[in-house]
Scaffold this active site. Structure first.
Site, PDB file in Angstrom:
ATOM      1  N   GLY A 180      10.971   4.551   0.872  1.00 58.23           N
ATOM      2  CA  GLY A 180      10.500   5.197  -0.352  1.00 58.23           C
ATOM      3  C   GLY A 180      10.382   4.230  -1.517  1.00 58.23           C
ATOM      4  O   GLY A 180       9.397   4.250  -2.260  1.00 58.23           O
ATOM      5  N   CYS A 181      11.380   3.386  -1.678  1.00 60.48           N
ATOM      6  CA  CYS A 181      11.374   2.433  -2.800  1.00 60.48           C
ATOM      7  C   CYS A 181      10.270   1.392  -2.630  1.00 60.48           C
ATOM      8  O   CYS A 181       9.662   0.958  -3.611  1.00 60.48           O
ATOM      9  CB  CYS A 181      12.735   1.772  -2.945  1.00 60.48           C
ATOM     10  SG  CYS A 181      14.032   2.958  -3.384  1.00 60.48           S
ATOM     11  N   THR A 182       9.991   1.014  -1.391  1.00 66.36           N
ATOM     12  CA  THR A 182       8.906   0.070  -1.125  1.00 66.36           C
ATOM     13  C   THR A 182       7.563   0.713  -1.447  1.00 66.36           C
ATOM     14  O   THR A 182       6.710   0.105  -2.105  1.00 66.36           O
ATOM     15  CB  THR A 182       8.951  -0.419   0.332  1.00 66.36           C
ATOM     16  OG1 THR A 182      10.217  -1.062   0.556  1.00 66.36           O
ATOM     17  CG2 THR A 182       7.834  -1.397   0.628  1.00 66.36           C
ATOM     18  N   ALA A 186       7.240   0.855  -5.272  1.00 67.45           N
ATOM     19  CA  ALA A 186       6.981  -0.470  -5.855  1.00 67.45           C
ATOM     20  C   ALA A 186       5.554  -0.925  -5.572  1.00 67.45           C
ATOM     21  O   ALA A 186       4.875  -1.456  -6.461  1.00 67.45           O
ATOM     22  CB  ALA A 186       7.989  -1.483  -5.317  1.00 67.45           C
TER      23      ALA A 186
END
Length: 152
Positions: free
Chosen positions: A43-45, A48
Site C-alpha cells: 500500500g505504501c509503495t 508513493a
C-alpha cells in the site's frame, strides 16, 4: 488529529539523503505532507508511486510533496531508489511530527489491535495553515485526490 484551519506544526526531519528538511522553509508555497506507515509495503509503495507520477503536475502548481514515516534514513534511501521517487521522504523515528499531527493511534492490522501511524495527508497553504485533510487516505488514489482537490 489536526483539522482544517489549524496551524501546521513545524518540523525538521532528515530526508532519504540524511539532509535536514524543515517545513517552515516552504512558507510561501503550498505543501502536501503525507504520512504513511511503512516503507516497502504494497500500500505504501502504491501511494508513493502515485505521488511520484503526479509530482510534475503538482510542481506545475507550485506544490511541494513531502512523505513521512517512522522508518530509518537507510530504509528511506532504499525505498526512494527502488521506486525512483522524485520528492523527499522524511524519517521521523522519534515520531515527533507523527504525534504532533495526531497520527499515532490504535489501529487494527489483519484483525490485530496495536499502535501505528494513521495514513493521512495534509494540504498546507502558503501561510502554514492546514487547508485540507485526507483522513485515512487511499493508497491507490491519494495523489489523484489531492490533484482533484487542487484543481477544484
Amino acid at each position: 488529529m489536526l483539522k482544517v484551519g489549524d496551524k501546521a506544526p513545524d518540523f525538521t526531519l532528515k530526508n532519504q539523503d540524511g539532509k535536514d528538511v524543515t517545513l517552515s522553509d516552504y512558507l510561501g508555497n503550498k505543501v502536501v505532507v503525507y504520512f504513511y506507515p511503512k516503507d516497502n509495503t504494497p500500500g505504501c509503495t502504491t501511494q508513493a508511486c502515485g505521488f511520484r507520477d503526479a509530482n510534475d503536475d503538482l510542481k506545475d502548481k507550485g506544490v511541494i510533496v513531502l512523505g513521512i514515516s517512522k522508518d530509518s534514513i537507510a530504509s528511506h534511501r532504499k525505498f526512494y531508489e527502488n521506486n525512483r521517487l522524485n520528492f523527499d521522504i522524511l524519517s521521523d523515528e522519534n515520531m515527533d511530527a507523527i504525534k504532533a499531527y495526531g497520527l499515532w493511534n490504535e489501529k487494527s492490522v489483519f484483525g490485530k489491535l496495536g499502535m501505528g501511524v494513521s495514513r493521512s495527508t495534509f494540504v498546507i497553504d502558503a501561510d502554514g495553515v492546514i487547508e485540507k485533510v485526507f483522513e485515512k487516505a487511499s493508497t491507490k488514489s491519494n495523489a489523484e485526490d489531492v490533484l482533484e482537490y487542487l484543481n477544484s
